[in-house]
Design a protein around this motif. Structure first.
Motif, PDB file in Angstrom:
ATOM      1  N   GLU A 117      29.357  51.185  53.106  1.00  0.00           N
ATOM      2  CA  GLU A 117      28.852  51.649  51.956  1.00  0.00           C
ATOM      3  C   GLU A 117      29.253  51.436  50.458  1.00  0.00           C
ATOM      4  O   GLU A 117      28.627  51.160  49.759  1.00  0.00           O
ATOM      5  N   GLU A 132      27.830  47.932  49.892  1.00  0.00           N
ATOM      6  CA  GLU A 132      26.576  48.031  49.295  1.00  0.00           C
ATOM      7  C   GLU A 132      26.445  48.559  47.825  1.00  0.00           C
ATOM      8  O   GLU A 132      25.700  48.180  47.031  1.00  0.00           O
ATOM      9  N   ARG A 182      16.519  52.541  52.983  1.00  0.00           N
ATOM     10  CA  ARG A 182      17.545  51.591  53.011  1.00  0.00           C
ATOM     11  C   ARG A 182      17.052  50.308  53.573  1.00  0.00           C
ATOM     12  O   ARG A 182      16.191  50.312  54.533  1.00  0.00           O
ATOM     13  N   TRP A 203      21.665  46.553  55.255  1.00  0.00           N
ATOM     14  CA  TRP A 203      22.327  47.840  55.559  1.00  0.00           C
ATOM     15  C   TRP A 203      22.274  48.397  56.919  1.00  0.00           C
ATOM     16  O   TRP A 203      23.412  49.024  57.510  1.00  0.00           O
ATOM     17  N   MET A 205      25.466  49.247  59.189  1.00  0.00           N
ATOM     18  CA  MET A 205      25.955  50.327  59.410  1.00  0.00           C
ATOM     19  C   MET A 205      25.971  50.902  60.974  1.00  0.00           C
ATOM     20  O   MET A 205      26.756  51.338  61.594  1.00  0.00           O
ATOM     21  N   TRP A 232      22.840  59.459  58.936  1.00  0.00           N
ATOM     22  CA  TRP A 232      23.143  59.222  57.322  1.00  0.00           C
ATOM     23  C   TRP A 232      21.836  59.175  56.702  1.00  0.00           C
ATOM     24  O   TRP A 232      21.640  59.796  55.709  1.00  0.00           O
ATOM     25  N   GLN A 245      28.168  59.782  45.309  1.00  0.00           N
ATOM     26  CA  GLN A 245      28.291  59.523  46.745  1.00  0.00           C
ATOM     27  C   GLN A 245      29.712  59.977  47.212  1.00  0.00           C
ATOM     28  O   GLN A 245      29.507  60.459  48.472  1.00  0.00           O
TER      29      GLN A 245
END
Length: 207
Positions: free
Chosen positions: A56, A59, A93, A97, A101, A113, A133
């Protein structure tokens, strides 16, 4: 006789080479987070949490999102990571990603998530709301006011930049109290499985 005083903290934007330090701070701060404890298996918990934070952060950095840190005596001791209203969340998303992930945390963790993000977006329903976040203080510096100082700076920076609103989700009542002291209002309870988090939001025009 002069007495030794603690150095004045410096709040600033992070550099790319500090992402690893930021990840370490977040890993320590979020190791007992109820959401992550619920979605990652106990036998591989730390490994999967580390992967989730790493992916994360990468990203967020690649999409030029906000990274603000608090430095004390030349050392980074606290970090806050933000995403703007155009950052893809939940079902928006991107597949790269999702794949990274899932490889790091497992498909269950990645799906949970995204499910959490979908709930957040449904409650906010506003592309002009930025999202905090992550926010964390190194264990040795907690309960000394550094977290509140960092958050106050984040809110001030957002307001001065002309941002519309800022929201955050947390699972600790004491943090909800802190956010409310800074002007956030409780918006809704967010449920993923058996875990409940509190979504808080502040409009800059109300400060």
């Amino acid at each position: 006789m002069a007495t030794e005083t603690e150095a004045t903290p410096l709040i600033r934007h992070l550099a790319a080479e500090e992402l690893r330090i930021a990840a370490s701070i977040l890993l320590n701060a979020y190791k007992d987070d109820p959401f992550f404890r619920a979605v990652f298996p106990a036998q591989e918990y730390e490994q999967r949490l580390r992967a989730a934070i790493r992916e994360e952060l990468q990203e967020l950095w690649q999409r030029q999102q906000g990274f603000i840190g608090l430095e004390l005596d030349g050392a980074l001791i606290a970090v806050a990571c933000l995403s703007d209203g155009h950052y893809p969340l939940g079902q928006a998303r991107f597949w790269n990603w999702r794949l990274k992930m899932a490889l790091g945390t497992g498909w269950h963790g990645a799906r949970q998530w995204m499910a959490r993000e979908q709930e957040i977006m449904a409650q906010l329903a506003d592309e002009h709301t930025d999202l905090l976040q992550f926010v964390a203080v190194s264990p040795g510096y907690q309960r000394r006011g550094f977290g509140e100082a960092l958050l106050r700076s984040v809110v001030t920076t957002q307001r001065e930049a002309g941002r519309h609103a800022l929201a955050t989700l947390n699972y600790w009542p004491e943090l909800t109290t802190l956010f409310e002291r800074l002007g956030f209002r409780s918006v809704a309870a967010i449920h993923v499985g058996q875990v409940e988090g509190r979504l808080c939001r502040v409009e800059m025009s109300e400060l």
